[in-house]
Write an enzyme that holds these catalytic residues in place. Structure first.
Site, short mmCIF file in Angstrom:
data_model
loop_
_atom_site.label_atom_id
_atom_site.label_comp_id
_atom_site.label_asym_id
_atom_site.label_seq_id
_atom_site.Cartn_x
_atom_site.Cartn_y
_atom_site.Cartn_z
N CYS A 33 -50.45 -12.09 2.34
CA CYS A 33 -50.10 -10.44 1.77
C CYS A 33 -51.65 -10.26 1.01
CB CYS A 33 -49.07 -10.46 0.74
SG CYS A 33 -48.92 -8.60 0.24
N CYS A 37 -50.24 -9.86 -6.62
CA CYS A 37 -48.81 -10.08 -7.38
C CYS A 37 -49.27 -11.55 -8.18
CB CYS A 37 -47.86 -9.84 -6.93
SG CYS A 37 -47.73 -8.20 -5.91
N CYS A 40 -46.48 -14.35 -7.20
CA CYS A 40 -46.08 -14.33 -5.79
C CYS A 40 -47.01 -15.47 -4.86
CB CYS A 40 -46.35 -13.30 -4.97
SG CYS A 40 -45.59 -13.17 -3.19
N CYS A 77 -30.95 -8.47 4.48
CA CYS A 77 -32.25 -8.15 3.99
C CYS A 77 -33.43 -8.87 4.77
CB CYS A 77 -32.48 -8.21 2.59
SG CYS A 77 -30.86 -7.68 1.61
N CYS A 109 -31.28 -3.88 5.06
CA CYS A 109 -32.37 -3.63 4.16
C CYS A 109 -33.78 -4.19 4.40
CB CYS A 109 -31.81 -4.34 2.68
SG CYS A 109 -33.18 -3.75 1.32
N CYS A 169 -33.48 0.17 -3.14
CA CYS A 169 -33.21 -0.87 -3.76
C CYS A 169 -34.35 -1.09 -4.53
CB CYS A 169 -32.83 -1.96 -2.67
SG CYS A 169 -32.83 -3.67 -3.61
N ARG A 241 -27.78 -6.34 -8.77
CA ARG A 241 -27.96 -7.56 -7.89
C ARG A 241 -28.58 -8.81 -8.77
NH1 ARG A 241 -26.67 -6.36 -2.70
NH2 ARG A 241 -27.00 -3.90 -2.07
#
Length: 295
Positions: A33, A37, A40, A77, A109, A169, A241
């Site tokens: 990616c 972040c 991550c 998801c 999702c 979400c 959640r």
């Protein structure tokens, strides 16, 4: 104790006949990616980047969705480690996956970074139930965690999803070096979205080796309980959640989170790239707590 008392009162009034929804999460495109972040393991900026796994094909994903349904999941998801959705074959495959998951009778999702309004409309037409795009932390703490995308860009993505008619979400992560005020700030932003997100995942940092946050200590379980309870009070109708970091919680702490207002757990052995409690352990936990499961 007062916070728990208030949260339970709100929860019982807003959600009579308490049921916990089981959601299963699959990484379709893993690693590489472009975002940085700090938490991550899928960021190409971090030495932990788990790129190199082949992107899953449509039938592989639908096979996993069928298995998730058989194991009791209500929502499936799917995650793509992308900065943003680009038009082309991978997006067409995503649409096929969404249609296939919905045909199985599951909620669908997707989380795949930023998207355009036309892409959101196409996902809505395919039957997508929800789009996940977390704010992660407060506006004040955000630039210590991510520099490749602004907070405003995240809010604009949420607005495009909302405008298309797909439910939101959207939640965040605690344990990333933020203050209590930052946690309150994140919840304040979420609670001021109109309408509230239908789904609010509350995550605890899973400190992964090779990420800038690898040396941070585990979150005190009671801090997660406080976050869940406050989210429930601020957003009574949202599905709160209990998400990443749950593996570090004991049975009693998880039950406290359910008491505090959580009404969904991610269910399955992995969450994208980090481990999650085993399905059988979750079944035992919910049975011991006398909790009914439902969509």
């Amino acid at each position: 104790m007062e916070l728990l008392w208030q949260a339970q009162q709100v929860h019982r009034a807003a959600n009579p006949g308490y049921h916990v929804q089981l959601a299963s999460l699959l990484s379709v495109k893993t690693g590489g990616c472009e975002e940085d972040c700090a938490y991550c393991p899928q960021s190409l900026h971090n030495s932990s980047d788990v790129a190199g796994r082949p992107e899953l094909e449509v039938e592989q994903v639908l096979e996993r969705a069928r298995a998730a349904k058989q194991a009791g999941a209500h929502r499936f998801c799917m995650g793509w480690a992308w900065r943003e959705i680009r038009d082309g074959a991978p997006f067409e495959a995503m649409l096929q996956m969404v249609r296939g998951v919905r045909e199985l009778g599951l909620e669908a999702c997707v989380t795949a970074g930023m998207l355009s309004y036309s892409q959101a409309e196409r996902l809505a037409a395919a039957g997508l139930t929800a789009y996940n795009h977390n704010l992660d932390t407060s506006p004040e703490h955000y630039d210590r965690i991510i520099t490749t995308r602004t907070y405003q860009e995240r809010l604009e993505t949420l607005a495009r999803v909302r405008r298309s008619g797909i439910t939101l979400c959207c939640g965040g992560i605690i344990g990333m070096g933020e203050t209590a005020a930052d946690r309150a700030g994140l919840l304040q932003v979420l609670a001021n979205l109109d309408p509230h997100p239908e789904s609010v995942p509350i995550n605890a940092l899973v400190a992964v080796e090779g990420t800038p946050l690898e040396d941070l200590p585990s979150v005190d379980p009671l801090e997660l309980v406080r976050m869940v309870a406050t989210a429930r009070i601020l957003m009574p109708q949202a599905r709160v959640r209990l998400s990443a970091g749950r593996e570090k919680l004991g049975r009693e702490a998880q039950i406290l989170c359910l008491l505090a207002g959580a009404d969904s757990i991610f269910y399955g052995d992995t969450l994208l790239t980090t481990s999650n409690p085993a399905v059988e352990a979750d079944r035992e936990l919910l049975a011991a707590a006398g909790v009914q499961v439902g969509g």
